[in-house]
Write an enzyme that holds these catalytic residues in place. Structure first.
Site, PDB file in Angstrom:
ATOM      1  N   ASP A 140      19.753 -25.155 -20.525  1.00  0.00           N
ATOM      2  CA  ASP A 140      19.926 -26.592 -20.701  1.00  0.00           C
ATOM      3  C   ASP A 140      21.260 -26.872 -21.383  1.00  0.00           C
ATOM      4  O   ASP A 140      21.549 -26.325 -22.453  1.00  0.00           O
ATOM      5  CB  ASP A 140      18.764 -27.116 -21.546  1.00  0.00           C
ATOM      6  CG  ASP A 140      18.787 -28.641 -21.676  1.00  0.00           C
ATOM      7  OD1 ASP A 140      19.722 -29.278 -21.138  1.00  0.00           O
ATOM      8  OD2 ASP A 140      17.867 -29.187 -22.303  1.00  0.00           O
ATOM      9  N   ASP A 159      29.198 -32.336 -15.102  1.00  0.00           N
ATOM     10  CA  ASP A 159      28.896 -32.582 -13.685  1.00  0.00           C
ATOM     11  C   ASP A 159      27.382 -32.616 -13.555  1.00  0.00           C
ATOM     12  O   ASP A 159      26.762 -31.632 -13.175  1.00  0.00           O
ATOM     13  CB  ASP A 159      29.500 -31.449 -12.845  1.00  0.00           C
ATOM     14  CG  ASP A 159      29.144 -31.569 -11.376  1.00  0.00           C
ATOM     15  OD1 ASP A 159      28.698 -32.651 -10.961  1.00  0.00           O
ATOM     16  OD2 ASP A 159      29.304 -30.575 -10.646  1.00  0.00           O
TER      17      ASP A 159
HETATM   18  N1  AAT Z   1      28.691 -30.897  -8.075  1.00  0.00           N
HETATM   19  C1  AAT Z   1      27.611 -31.507  -7.410  1.00  0.00           C
HETATM   20  C2  AAT Z   1      27.128 -32.667  -8.044  1.00  0.00           C
HETATM   21  C3  AAT Z   1      26.152 -32.776  -8.953  1.00  0.00           C
HETATM   22  S1  AAT Z   1      25.311 -31.403  -9.430  1.00  0.00           S
HETATM   23  C4  AAT Z   1      24.444 -31.722 -10.889  1.00  0.00           C
HETATM   24  C5  AAT Z   1      23.870 -30.424 -11.475  1.00  0.00           C
HETATM   25  O1  AAT Z   1      23.444 -30.675 -12.812  1.00  0.00           O
HETATM   26  C6  AAT Z   1      22.645 -29.843 -10.746  1.00  0.00           C
HETATM   27  O2  AAT Z   1      22.936 -28.549 -10.302  1.00  0.00           O
HETATM   28  C7  AAT Z   1      21.536 -29.844 -11.815  1.00  0.00           C
HETATM   29  O3  AAT Z   1      20.646 -28.745 -11.705  1.00  0.00           O
HETATM   30  C8  AAT Z   1      22.367 -29.786 -13.086  1.00  0.00           C
HETATM   31  N2  AAT Z   1      21.676 -30.241 -14.308  1.00  0.00           N
HETATM   32  C9  AAT Z   1      20.809 -31.277 -14.442  1.00  0.00           C
HETATM   33  N3  AAT Z   1      20.390 -31.386 -15.704  1.00  0.00           N
HETATM   34  C10 AAT Z   1      21.009 -30.414 -16.425  1.00  0.00           C
HETATM   35  C11 AAT Z   1      20.975 -30.014 -17.796  1.00  0.00           C
HETATM   36  N4  AAT Z   1      20.213 -30.658 -18.689  1.00  0.00           N
HETATM   37  N5  AAT Z   1      21.747 -28.953 -18.179  1.00  0.00           N
HETATM   38  C12 AAT Z   1      22.521 -28.302 -17.282  1.00  0.00           C
HETATM   39  N6  AAT Z   1      22.588 -28.631 -15.972  1.00  0.00           N
HETATM   40  C13 AAT Z   1      21.836 -29.675 -15.536  1.00  0.00           C
HETATM   41  C14 AAT Z   1      25.923 -34.155  -9.470  1.00  0.00           C
HETATM   42  C15 AAT Z   1      25.517 -35.114  -8.398  1.00  0.00           C
HETATM   43  C16 AAT Z   1      25.548 -36.566  -8.791  1.00  0.00           C
HETATM   44  C17 AAT Z   1      24.617 -37.388  -7.934  1.00  0.00           C
HETATM   45  C18 AAT Z   1      24.909 -38.838  -7.981  1.00  0.00           C
HETATM   46  N7  AAT Z   1      23.855 -39.660  -7.378  1.00  0.00           N
END
Ligand code: AAT
Length: 291
Positions: A140, A159
Site C-alpha cells: 500500500d 499514478d
Molecule cells: N498508469 C495507468 C493508470 C492508472 S493505474 C493506477 C494503479 O494504482 C493501479 O495499478 C492500482 O492497483 C494502483 N493502486 C491503487 N491503490 C493503490 C494504493 N493504495 N497503493 C499503491 N497502488 C495503488 C490510473 C488510472 C486512472 C483512471 C482514471 N479514471
C-alpha cells in the site's frame, strides 16, 4: 449494455458511459484488491481495466504516462531520486527512465496482479520494469510513504486509480502530509487529479488540502486522454518549501536527440504542451482560485 461492447459504468460519472467495441477478452482475474481484465478493442489496441474502470489503452496511454511524468521531472533541475505510487503497469517507469540524471526509481504498487498482467499483455509498457535503477515494492502506497525516510525524494508521482477502492486514501490529507515529508526541500509531487468536467468538487478538496500541506507552489494541469471519463484528466503539481519551482516554465526540458535515440520516441509531451497544460477554462480557474 450493448452486446460485444465494453461500457465504463461507475457512480463516479453517473448518467454517462464511454464504450469500446471488444474483439476478444484476453484475461479476467480477481486479485486481493480488485477485478482485473484485459481485452483487445477494435480501435484502441489492448485495454487494461480494474474494477470496470479503464486504466490504459495502448493507443492513448502515451498522453497520460508522458504528462504525469514529465510535467514534474522537467520542472526541476537534475532529478535523482524518484518515487512512483501505483503505476503497476510500468508506463510511468518507462517515462522516468528517459531522464539520465535519475539514479534511483522506487515504485510501490498495491496489486501484484497488475504488474504480472502488464508484463504478459503490455510488454511495450511494462518495459519500464527492466531499468536497473527500478526497485519494485508490492504494498500500500500509504504505508510505504509513512515509513519512507524524511526528505529523500526529488519527485513523487502518484499514478493512482480513482478514489473508490484501494486508492481512496491517496486523495486524503494525511497522505499528502506524508508525501511532503518524504520530499526534499523544493521537491515536487504530481498526482492523478481527475476531471474538471466530472469531479470539480473532488479537485477543490484536493487543492484546499494541498495549499495547506505544500508550502511551495500548488497548480492544476490537464491533458486529453480520449478513453478516460470525459476525455481528459488532470494532475495536481505541488512543491515543498525550498528552492522555488515554477511548473509553468520547464527548466529541465527533455533533450530532443536524447528522446529520439531511445527505443521509443516521445509521442505526446513537448515543452509547449507542458506550459499549455496549466491554462484552465474559466470555470475551473475560478473554482480552484476560490480554494
Ligand atoms: N498508469 C495507468 C493508470 C492508472 S493505474 C493506477 C494503479 O494504482 C493501479 O495499478 C492500482 O492497483 C494502483 N493502486 C491503487 N491503490 C493503490 C494504493 N493504495 N497503493 C499503491 N497502488 C495503488 C490510473 C488510472 C486512472 C483512471 C482514471 N479514471
Amino acid at each position: 449494455v450493448i452486446p460485444g461492447w465494453f461500457s465504463e459504468i461507475s457512480p463516479m460519472w453517473p448518467g454517462e458511459a464511454h464504450s469500446l467495441k471488444v474483439e476478444e477478452i484476453l484475461f479476467q482475474g480477481k486479485s486481493d484488491y480488485q477485478n482485473v481484465m484485459v481485452f483487445q478493442s477494435s480501435t484502441y489496441g489492448k485495454v487494461l481495466v480494474l474494477d470496470g474502470v479503464i486504466q490504459l489503452t495502448e493507443r492513448d496511454e502515451c498522453a497520460y504516462q508522458e504528462m504525469i511524468t514529465h510535467l514534474p521531472l522537467c520542472s526541476i533541475p537534475n532529478p535523482k531520486k524518484v518515487l512512483v505510487i501505483g503505476g503497476g503497469d510500468g508506463g510511468v517507469l518507462r517515462e522516468v527512465s528517459r531522464h539520465s540524471s535519475v539514479e534511483k526509481i522506487d515504485i510501490c504498487e498495491i496489486d501484484k496482479m497488475v504488474v504480472d498482467v502488464s508484463k504478459q499483455y503490455f510488454p511495450d509498457i511494462a518495459v519500464g520494469f527492466e531499468d536497473p535503477r527500478v526497485t519494485l515494492n508490492i504494498g500500500d502506497g500509504v504505508a510505504f510513504l509513512k515509513a519512507a525516510p524524511e526528505g529523500t525524494y526529488d519527485a513523487i508521482i502518484v499514478d493512482s486509480s480513482d478514489p473508490i477502492g484501494p486508492a481512496q486514501e491517496l486523495f486524503e490529507k494525511p497522505f499528502f502530509e506524508s508525501v511532503a515529508r518524504a520530499l526534499r526541500p523544493g521537491g515536487v509531487v504530481c498526482t492523478q487529479a481527475e476531471s474538471i468536467w466530472l469531479h470539480m468538487h473532488i479537485i477543490e478538496d484536493i487543492v484546499a488540502n494541498c495549499r495547506q500541506v505544500f508550502k511551495g507552489s500548488v497548480n492544476y494541469a490537464w491533458t486529453t486522454v480520449p478513453t478516460y471519463p470525459s476525455g481528459m484528466i488532470g494532475f495536481m503539481l505541488c512543491s515543498t518549501e525550498g528552492p522555488p519551482v515554477d511548473f509553468k516554465h520547464p527548466v529541465n526540458p527533455i533533450d530532443e536527440n536524447e528522446s529520439q535515440q531511445s527505443a521509443r520516441p516521445l509521442k505526446f509531451y513537448n515543452s509547449e504542451i507542458h506550459t499549455a497544460a496549466f491554462c484552465l477554462p474559466s470555470f475551473a480557474k475560478r473554482a480552484i482560485a476560490s480554494k
